[in-house]
Design an enzyme around this catalytic site. Structure first.
Site, mmCIF file in Angstrom:
data_model
loop_
_atom_site.group_PDB
_atom_site.id
_atom_site.type_symbol
_atom_site.label_atom_id
_atom_site.label_comp_id
_atom_site.label_asym_id
_atom_site.label_seq_id
_atom_site.Cartn_x
_atom_site.Cartn_y
_atom_site.Cartn_z
ATOM 1 N N LYS A 81 0.836 -1.199 0.000
ATOM 2 C CA LYS A 81 0.000 0.000 0.000
ATOM 3 C C LYS A 81 0.878 1.259 0.000
ATOM 4 C CE LYS A 81 -3.797 -2.366 2.422
ATOM 5 N NZ LYS A 81 -4.692 -2.342 3.595
ATOM 6 N N GLU A 106 -9.002 -10.999 -7.730
ATOM 7 C CA GLU A 106 -8.106 -9.844 -7.597
ATOM 8 C C GLU A 106 -6.982 -9.864 -8.639
ATOM 9 O OE1 GLU A 106 -8.999 -9.070 -2.849
ATOM 10 O OE2 GLU A 106 -7.059 -9.930 -3.416
ATOM 11 N N THR A 160 -5.123 -7.788 10.709
ATOM 12 C CA THR A 160 -5.506 -6.516 10.076
ATOM 13 C C THR A 160 -5.028 -5.310 10.888
ATOM 14 O OG1 THR A 160 -7.448 -7.605 9.157
ATOM 15 C CG2 THR A 160 -7.475 -5.204 9.172
#
Ligand code: ADP
Length: 149
Positions: free
Chosen positions: A9, A126, A91
């Site tokens: 990210k 994905e 997470t």
């Protein structure tokens, strides 16, 4: 052979952690079959996180993903979907185990460094969302027999 989709990210790229993160999957023994640094369109970010579209964090998450480049990757190996999730960690980086990517480098659920597909079917969706078939290269590392029986 099983494949998974991983995305470093914007926080992972901005913090100079691309090499460190890629190294962990390489040294584990998984095989890199596709990789690109890219600016993400809003359409792609929204499509990728479609399952979360009704969550309160959805808008902020999409803003974050389009804010700065990401590194999109496909990795291959037996059990790679679950195996990559194990290396990535929980997470929330605050509670992610030490030794995992999120546990070692993060402290905020909104800055958790990397995405990894959560199931084999999700990985298939994905991978086709992020990569064209010709961007992926199947190959066998010559030392594979020293990693796997
Ligand atoms: P994971 O990335 O571990 O599979 P999820 O699919 O549940 O986690 O969530 C997708 C992403 O949405 C997370 O990686 C995180 O960046 C973001 N997210 C999840 N929950 C929250 C939250 N409560 N607040 C802010 N961002 C969140």
């Amino acid at each position: 052979m099983e494949r998974t989709f991983l995305m470093i990210k914007p926080d992972g790229v901005q913090r100079g952690l691309v090499g460190e993160i890629v190294r962990r999957f390489e040294t584990k023994g998984f095989t890199l079959v596709g990789m690109k640094l890219m600016a993400v369109s809003r359409e792609l970010a929204e499509g990728h996180y479609d399952v979360h579209k009704d969550k309160p964090f959805f808008k902020g998450l999409v803003e974050f993903i389009v804010s700065s480049p990401v590194v999109a990757m496909v990795w291959e190996g037996e059990g790679v979907v679950a195996g990559a999730r194990t290396l990535i960690g929980a997470t929330n980086p605050l509670t992610a185990a030490p030794g995992t990517i999120r546990g070692d480098f993060g402290m905020d659920v909104g800055r958790n460094l990397i995405h990894g597909s959560d199931a084999v079917e999700t990985a298939t969706r994905e991978i086709s969302l992020w990569f064209k078939e010709e961007e992926l290269t199947s190959w066998t590392p010559s030392l594979m027999s020293w990693i796997k029986e």
